[in-house]
Write an enzyme that holds these catalytic residues in place. Structure first.
Site, mmCIF file in Angstrom:
data_model
loop_
_atom_site.group_PDB
_atom_site.id
_atom_site.type_symbol
_atom_site.label_atom_id
_atom_site.label_comp_id
_atom_site.label_asym_id
_atom_site.label_seq_id
_atom_site.Cartn_x
_atom_site.Cartn_y
_atom_site.Cartn_z
ATOM 1 C CE LYS A 96 -3.866 -2.300 2.278
ATOM 2 N NZ LYS A 96 -3.218 -3.555 2.682
HETATM 3 O O1 LIG Z 1 -9.179 -3.265 1.636
HETATM 4 C C1 LIG Z 1 -8.294 -4.015 2.036
HETATM 5 C C2 LIG Z 1 -7.022 -4.016 1.509
HETATM 6 C C3 LIG Z 1 -6.111 -4.917 1.944
HETATM 7 N N1 LIG Z 1 -6.410 -5.816 2.911
HETATM 8 C C4 LIG Z 1 -5.366 -6.775 3.327
HETATM 9 O O2 LIG Z 1 -5.798 -8.094 2.973
HETATM 10 C C5 LIG Z 1 -5.489 -8.997 4.020
HETATM 11 C C6 LIG Z 1 -6.771 -9.537 4.607
HETATM 12 O O3 LIG Z 1 -6.503 -10.559 5.551
HETATM 13 P P1 LIG Z 1 -7.669 -11.523 6.140
HETATM 14 O O4 LIG Z 1 -6.934 -12.363 7.117
HETATM 15 O O5 LIG Z 1 -8.210 -12.309 4.970
HETATM 16 O O6 LIG Z 1 -8.682 -10.635 6.758
HETATM 17 C C7 LIG Z 1 -4.647 -8.232 5.022
HETATM 18 O O7 LIG Z 1 -3.292 -8.358 4.669
HETATM 19 C C8 LIG Z 1 -5.079 -6.792 4.820
HETATM 20 O O8 LIG Z 1 -4.063 -5.865 5.148
HETATM 21 C C9 LIG Z 1 -7.667 -5.820 3.442
HETATM 22 O O9 LIG Z 1 -8.004 -6.631 4.317
HETATM 23 N N2 LIG Z 1 -8.581 -4.927 2.978
#
Ligand SMILES: O=c1ccn([C@@H]2O[C@H](COP(=O)(O)O)[C@@H](O)[C@H]2O)c(=O)[nH]1
EC number: 4.1.1.23
Length: 278
Positions: A96
């Site tokens: 990001k």
């Molecule tokens: O809008 C967003 C952008 C990035 N993320 C990232 O994705 C994963 C989600 O992890 P889970 O364990 O599936 O919840 C995490 O690395 C976030 O930083 C997001 O969730 N939402």
């Protein structure tokens, strides 16, 4: 040179519509019986690479969980990226990044220049300084077959107050991001290389995604509460471009490699059905 959009299109056709995140949370390290240190990080990431690197279309290491351990963690990230690419997975590094254009140039070199030790297939980027400020990333990505996923409607509840706010011309902030990306992807076949991040948790987007012509990364599935069925509500007729992304939901099945593979396979089956792919 084959574009990222084309490579992603092929990877999804061959391996299925799934991105799995590598998010070594302290709680997951503990659950896997690993120490919350660099060695635990290395073992965790290595186990995910071995179980899924030759199976899943896209793997998305979350940089923060590696950076947590300083230069030694970043060294693990570099070797994880290399190993994933050797196994044929596309690597989307979730970092990001975003800044003024002259600094974005350096971020672009760090992640999208093939001579960099941290070179990946694609990165996530923040448009808070203006989508135009990310131009050096878009340019280097185009030059070297890389991709950039720009945050548009994020999966966290706090995002909406900024992203759904209305701009002077009446469009939402998210729509302006989508529109700028659409221009960058215009005419690309089979898919543009600049994607948008739209969370699976956001419900109806209120955005017109029809001209995007690029991948739509959908995090928020599993641990954040969204299900594959929610993808239909969020993306409607744009489902074919969606790349569903799971981290904790799949990682929680480890460390047994068979269990990790089974969790990823279940996710692919659910996503194929939701996206109406055969
Ligand atoms: O809008 C967003 C952008 C990035 N993320 C990232 O994705 C994963 C989600 O992890 P889970 O364990 O599936 O919840 C995490 O690395 C976030 O930083 C997001 O969730 N939402």
């Amino acid at each position: 040179m084959e574009s990222f959009g084309a490579r992603l299109h092929r990877a999804v056709r061959e391996r299925g519509p799934l991105c799995v995140g590598i998010d070594p949370h302290p709680a997951l390290l503990a659950r896997w019986g690993l120490a919350d240190d660099v060695d635990g990080l290395r073992r965790f990431a290595g186990a995910v690479v071995d179980a899924l690197g030759d199976r899943v279309a896209v793997v998305k290491p979350q940089s923060a969980f590696f950076e947590r351990f300083g230069s030694h963690g970043v060294a693990v990230l570099e070797s994880t990226i290399r190993q994933l690419r050797e196994r044929g997975a596309l690597v989307l590094l979730d970092v990001k990044r975003g800044d003024i254009g002259s600094t974005v140039q350096a971020y672009a070199s760090a992640y999208l220049d093939p001579s960099s030790p941290m070179h990946v297939d694609a990165i996530t980027a923040s448009p808070f300084l203006g989508v135009g400020s990310l131009a050096p990333m878009f340019e280097l990505a185009a030059e070297h077959g890389g991709g950039v996923f720009v945050l548009a409607l994020t999966s966290n509840p706090e995002g909406a107050s900024v992203q759904r706010a209305t701009t002077a011309d009446g469009r939402t902030v998210a729509q302006t991001v989508i529109d700028e990306i659409s221009q960058l992807n215009a005419g690309a076949e089979p898919l543009g290389s600049i994607g948008a991040v739209v969370g699976a948790t956001v419900g109806e987007t209120g955005c017109d995604l029809s001209a995007m012509n690029g991948p739509l990364l959908a995090p928020g599935l599993g641990a954040q509460g969204a299900t594959a069925a929610d993808l239909r509500v969020v993306f409607g007729s744009n489902l074919p471009a969606v790349l569903p992304s799971y981290s904790r939901e799949v990682l929680g099945a480890g460390p047994d490699p068979e269990a990790l593979r089974a969790a990823a396979d279940r996710a692919v089956v659910g996503c194929r059905a939701a996206l109406k792919l055969s």
